[in-house]
Design a protein around this motif. Structure first.
Motif, mmCIF file in Angstrom:
data_model
loop_
_atom_site.group_PDB
_atom_site.id
_atom_site.type_symbol
_atom_site.label_atom_id
_atom_site.label_comp_id
_atom_site.label_asym_id
_atom_site.label_seq_id
_atom_site.Cartn_x
_atom_site.Cartn_y
_atom_site.Cartn_z
ATOM 1 N N SER A 104 -1.426 6.676 -6.108
ATOM 2 C CA SER A 104 -1.755 5.449 -5.383
ATOM 3 C C SER A 104 -3.098 5.526 -4.671
ATOM 4 N N ALA A 105 -3.778 6.665 -4.732
ATOM 5 C CA ALA A 105 -5.029 6.841 -3.998
ATOM 6 C C ALA A 105 -6.154 5.914 -4.470
ATOM 7 N N THR A 110 -10.099 -0.078 -1.905
ATOM 8 C CA THR A 110 -9.926 -1.144 -0.918
ATOM 9 C C THR A 110 -10.768 -0.868 0.321
ATOM 10 N N GLY A 111 -10.759 0.374 0.800
ATOM 11 C CA GLY A 111 -11.618 0.734 1.930
ATOM 12 C C GLY A 111 -13.086 0.702 1.573
ATOM 13 N N HIS A 161 -4.528 -8.436 -5.259
ATOM 14 C CA HIS A 161 -3.144 -8.171 -4.851
ATOM 15 C C HIS A 161 -2.293 -9.438 -4.931
ATOM 16 N N PRO A 189 0.830 -1.208 0.000
ATOM 17 C CA PRO A 189 0.000 0.000 0.000
ATOM 18 C C PRO A 189 0.862 1.255 0.000
ATOM 19 N N GLY A 190 0.501 2.167 -0.857
ATOM 20 C CA GLY A 190 1.298 3.374 -1.034
ATOM 21 C C GLY A 190 2.216 3.298 -2.226
ATOM 22 N N SER A 212 -6.153 2.530 -2.761
ATOM 23 C CA SER A 212 -6.419 2.657 -1.325
ATOM 24 C C SER A 212 -7.888 2.974 -1.067
#
Length: 588
Positions: free
Chosen positions: A535-536, A542-543, A186, A99-100, A539
């Motif tokens: 990368s947002a 995923t949330g 992933h 992540p990131g 993320s």
């Protein structure tokens, strides 16, 4: 006489110590290398003059018994070093999907590959039952431009992972989220990145064996730590998988394993659904045929001298190579045809379809073609000639600039050097790179992913150019240095001969380290910039997946539809819809 006796005794003691060190080092270190290698210590220089004889310094040189001493070694990496290198590459590629750092740079990866992959596995994975997947126009019946065979390995790995993890989830050893869509997504990217790590390890190990430690140490950062390979390795794209396969092809070609190189090249051409990459394997095919013919001629001469051969062994060897290539091609094409028949419901050849689509300008005879609109790849944008130059400098920086010097390097070797350039290296690396760049550079439609297959060739060419140039400059400086008389202060001491080689070697190391450090530094900045700015979406989605599991609903996207990472992040019971928000083009 007493001085001469003392000198002989002194020399005998040095030779005895030399023999002892050689025996000990051979016993201690020989097990770390191949059985056909030996550890040789040799005297750099023996000075005889003015009644003095001395052994000035010793160096440890690794070389094989069958080849004379040269600047490049012929030994393989020790098993310990090889395992450590592989572990390092696996960890490095794992970091690229954390992540990131996890960035999707191309929406074509999502809509043309992750969505069809979800379509092939959702009925066999419990957590994905009832999920929705999109179909792009490339997979529709009128076009059939994409092959499902490309998705087959990742489909099998996804099903295997689901089968292995399901009992662990049932027993409570793993959380239920281990089998949800984002986790499988992933995991698939991890498999792709580890495929890249294994192929890079093979190429680096081969370079160490065939071109010495300097080239291997340079190709390590040029190939694994550049921004281009950092983001291309985990991508589910034909060009990304072709990049990994090309590393294996280069490794096999440099090792002289032509059959393995041919088989891998056929796999990259047929099974990825991207037949254009075959251009890079034309020099490999020519080399394989020529090598077969020459070896056959040599065997024919031996047979004629000994037992009366026919003299046609060269032609027979060529026919054997061609038959082997044809057999591999038929086997791979048959496998791909069976997979595509299952999903398309009819016999088709997507490789031929996509080649015709791009070569003939798309849908000839259609409504858009009748109106004079080009329906080929130009429909999706055109870029100036400088696009690839800027892109390659951003993603491959120093290695790309060094690879541009390859023609000049070859010319200098031909004109000024006593030893000719490495024919096998240029046939396997430089020439395919030039042919690929010439083909894609001439097309008006340009994309970053079109450069992925040539990243290993850029890294290998750059490493060879820098290592060979640095070694040549070092040798030239050593020759000029040794012609000069030593200073009076050093003339009578052993320090003269040990100090003279130090500066050229230091300059060579400094040049190589500077290039590697510059490449890593520029790439690190590029990776940080892309990770921080792009990368947002992964993320956020995923949330969002966790929220949709608790409260199913509809996710609406507007003009940023191309940031959507795929329906792996939309759980069953929810859906994605599109709203008009400033985008006037055609959705895929």
């Amino acid at each position: 006489e007493s001085y001469s006796l003392h000198l002989h005794i002194h020399t005998l003691i040095h030779l005895s110590i030399y023999k002892l060190i050689r025996i000990l080092l051979n016993r201690l270190l020989l097990s770390s290398f191949q059985s056909n290698s030996t550890l040789n210590l040799f005297c750099v220089k023996v000075v005889v003059g003015q009644g003095q004889q001395r052994i000035n310094c010793l160096q440890i040189i690794m070389k094989t018994k069958s080849e004379p001493f040269s600047t490049s070694t012929s030994t393989s990496l020790s098993s310990t070093c090889s395992y450590l290198l592989l572990i390092f590459l696996l960890i490095l590629r794992y970091c690229s999907i954390l992540p990131g750092n996890n960035v999707l740079l191309d929406c074509d990866e999502v809509y043309n590959y992750w969505e069809p992959l979800l379509f092939t596995v959702k009925d066999d994975v419990t957590a994905l039952n009832g999920a929705t997947s999109f179909q792009t126009w490339e997979y529709s019946r009128p076009y059939k431009l994409r092959t499902y065979a490309f998705l087959l390995p990742l489909r099998l790995s996804t099903l295997l992972s689901s089968s292995l993890f399901s009992p662990l989830v049932s027993l409570g050893y793993l959380p239920p989220s281990a089998l949800n869509g984002p986790s499988l997504f992933h995991l698939g990217r991890l498999m792709l990145s580890w495929l890249s790590a294994v192929s890079d390890h093979a190429l680096i190990s081969t370079c160490y064996k065939t071109h010495g430690p300097t080239t291997a140490l340079l190709i390590l950062p040029f190939l694994t730590l550049t921004a281009g390979t950092w983001f291309s390795s985990p991508a589910l794209l034909p060009s990304s998988v072709a990049q990994s396969i090309n590393s294996l092809v280069l490794s096999a070609h440099l090792n002289g394993d032509m059959n393995k190189a041919i088989a891998l090249g056929m796999a990259a051409t047929v099974c990825t659904g991207w037949p254009f990459v075959a251009v890079m394997y034309v020099p490999l095919g020519v080399h394989a045929v020529a090598r077969s013919y020459l070896q056959g001629r040599e065997n024919a001469n031996d047979a004629i001298r000994t037992r009366g051969g026919t003299g046609y062994e060269g032609v027979k060897a060529v026919m054997g190579t061609l038959c082997y290539a044809a057999a591999v091609l038929c086997a791979l094409a048959g496998l791909a045809g069976c997979v595509d028949y299952k999903y398309y419901g009819e016999a088709t050849n997507p490789n031929l379809n996509i080649f015709v689509y791009n070569a003939l300008g798309g849908d000839e005879g259609g409504e858009m073609a009748e109106e004079g609109v080009n329906t080929g790849d130009e429909l999706y944008g055109v870029e100036p000639w400088s696009y690839y130059f800027k892109n390659l400098f951003l993603n491959m920086n120093v290695p790309f600039l060094l690879s541009l010097l390859s023609p000049l390097h070859v010319l200098c070797r031909l004109v000024f050097s006593r030893s000719p350039p490495s024919l096998r290296l240029h046939l396997s690396s430089t020439l395919p790179l030039a042919m690929w760049l010439a083909m894609v550079w001439s097309r008006p439609h340009k994309e970053e992913r079109f450069m992925y297959p040539c990243y290993p060739h850029i890294a290998l060419t750059a490493a060879h150019v820098l290592a060979d140039t640095a070694s040549s400059c070092e040798a030239m400086m050593l020759r000029r240095w040794r012609r000069r008389p030593a200073s009076p202060a050093l003339r009578s001491s052993d320090a003269a001969d040990t100090a003279r080689p130090a500066l050229p070697r230091a300059l060579k190391s400094l040049a190589c380290l500077s290039a590697a450090a510059a490449s890593v530094g520029l790439s690190f900045g590029r990776v940080l910039a892309l990770s921080a700015n792009y990368s947002a979406p992964l993320s956020v989605y995923t949330g969002l997946h966790g929220r949709l599991v608790a409260e199913p609903g509809t996710v609406c996207v507007g003009s940023e539809w191309h940031r959507f990472p795929g329906n792996f992040f939309i759980p069953p019971g929810s859906s994605l819809e599109f709203v008009e928000d400033g985008f006037g083009g055609q959705l895929p």
